[in-house]
Design a protein around this motif. Sequence first.
Motif, PDB file in Angstrom:
ATOM      1  N   ALA A   1     -10.323   6.058  -3.938  1.00  0.00           N
ATOM      2  CA  ALA A   1      -9.070   5.304  -4.071  1.00  0.00           C
ATOM      3  C   ALA A   1      -8.983   4.228  -2.995  1.00  0.00           C
ATOM      4  O   ALA A   1      -8.544   3.098  -3.262  1.00  0.00           O
ATOM      5  CB  ALA A   1      -7.867   6.243  -3.985  1.00  0.00           C
TER       6      ALA A   1
ATOM      7  N   ALA B   1       0.827  -1.211   0.000  1.00  0.00           N
ATOM      8  CA  ALA B   1       0.000   0.000   0.000  1.00  0.00           C
ATOM      9  C   ALA B   1       0.860   1.258   0.000  1.00  0.00           C
ATOM     10  O   ALA B   1       0.596   2.207  -0.731  1.00  0.00           O
ATOM     11  CB  ALA B   1      -0.925   0.005   1.212  1.00  0.00           C
TER      12      ALA B   1
ATOM     13  N   TYR C   1      -8.817   0.132  -3.541  1.00  0.00           N
ATOM     14  CA  TYR C   1      -7.737  -0.663  -2.969  1.00  0.00           C
ATOM     15  C   TYR C   1      -8.286  -1.811  -2.115  1.00  0.00           C
ATOM     16  O   TYR C   1      -7.818  -2.947  -2.202  1.00  0.00           O
ATOM     17  CB  TYR C   1      -6.784   0.213  -2.163  1.00  0.00           C
ATOM     18  CG  TYR C   1      -5.590  -0.551  -1.656  1.00  0.00           C
ATOM     19  CD1 TYR C   1      -4.681  -1.111  -2.541  1.00  0.00           C
ATOM     20  CD2 TYR C   1      -5.375  -0.739  -0.303  1.00  0.00           C
ATOM     21  CE1 TYR C   1      -3.583  -1.828  -2.083  1.00  0.00           C
ATOM     22  CE2 TYR C   1      -4.279  -1.445   0.165  1.00  0.00           C
ATOM     23  CZ  TYR C   1      -3.388  -1.991  -0.734  1.00  0.00           C
ATOM     24  OH  TYR C   1      -2.304  -2.709  -0.275  1.00  0.00           O
TER      25      TYR C   1
ATOM     26  N   ARG D   1       2.637   2.395  -3.353  1.00  0.00           N
ATOM     27  CA  ARG D   1       1.818   2.772  -4.504  1.00  0.00           C
ATOM     28  C   ARG D   1       1.869   4.281  -4.711  1.00  0.00           C
ATOM     29  O   ARG D   1       2.027   5.047  -3.779  1.00  0.00           O
ATOM     30  CB  ARG D   1       0.373   2.346  -4.282  1.00  0.00           C
ATOM     31  CG  ARG D   1       0.198   0.844  -4.255  1.00  0.00           C
ATOM     32  CD  ARG D   1      -1.202   0.491  -3.835  1.00  0.00           C
ATOM     33  NE  ARG D   1      -2.168   0.734  -4.878  1.00  0.00           N
ATOM     34  CZ  ARG D   1      -2.744  -0.242  -5.575  1.00  0.00           C
ATOM     35  NH1 ARG D   1      -2.458  -1.483  -5.330  1.00  0.00           N
ATOM     36  NH2 ARG D   1      -3.626   0.052  -6.497  1.00  0.00           N
TER      37      ARG D   1
ATOM     38  N   PRO E   1      -3.181   4.576  -1.487  1.00  0.00           N
ATOM     39  CA  PRO E   1      -4.621   4.326  -1.540  1.00  0.00           C
ATOM     40  C   PRO E   1      -5.458   5.184  -0.599  1.00  0.00           C
ATOM     41  O   PRO E   1      -6.665   5.029  -0.547  1.00  0.00           O
ATOM     42  CB  PRO E   1      -4.750   2.847  -1.160  1.00  0.00           C
ATOM     43  CG  PRO E   1      -3.428   2.368  -0.784  1.00  0.00           C
ATOM     44  CD  PRO E   1      -2.425   3.436  -1.036  1.00  0.00           C
TER      45      PRO E   1
END
Length: 100
Positions: free
Chosen positions: A90, A77, A94, A80, A84
């Motif tokens: 978003a 996470a 996720y 990214r 997220p």
Amino acid sequence: MATNDTATQVLDLIYQALRALNEERAADEQIEIGAATSLFGEGSELDSLSLVSVIVDLETLVSDKFGRAISLTDDKAMSRDPVPFSDVSALQAYILELLA
């Protein structure tokens, strides 16, 4: 692929976690809750402690609802771009990815 029902359930869980946060905040510190609500970064009304609170609540809610433990703050996470947590949409995407 997530069903519309699952997507709706995940969105409801996110909103539930944000409502719980609002219950702890003063009337003049309430955050507007919607798909575009910014959770992290520029424009966010959440400080880091509030974001952690929402994430912990959400991990528990998702686990209880779907019977699967998820981690929203693992290396996957955090690496990214964007993370997220930029906004509710978003985060929903996720979580659906994690549940797939």
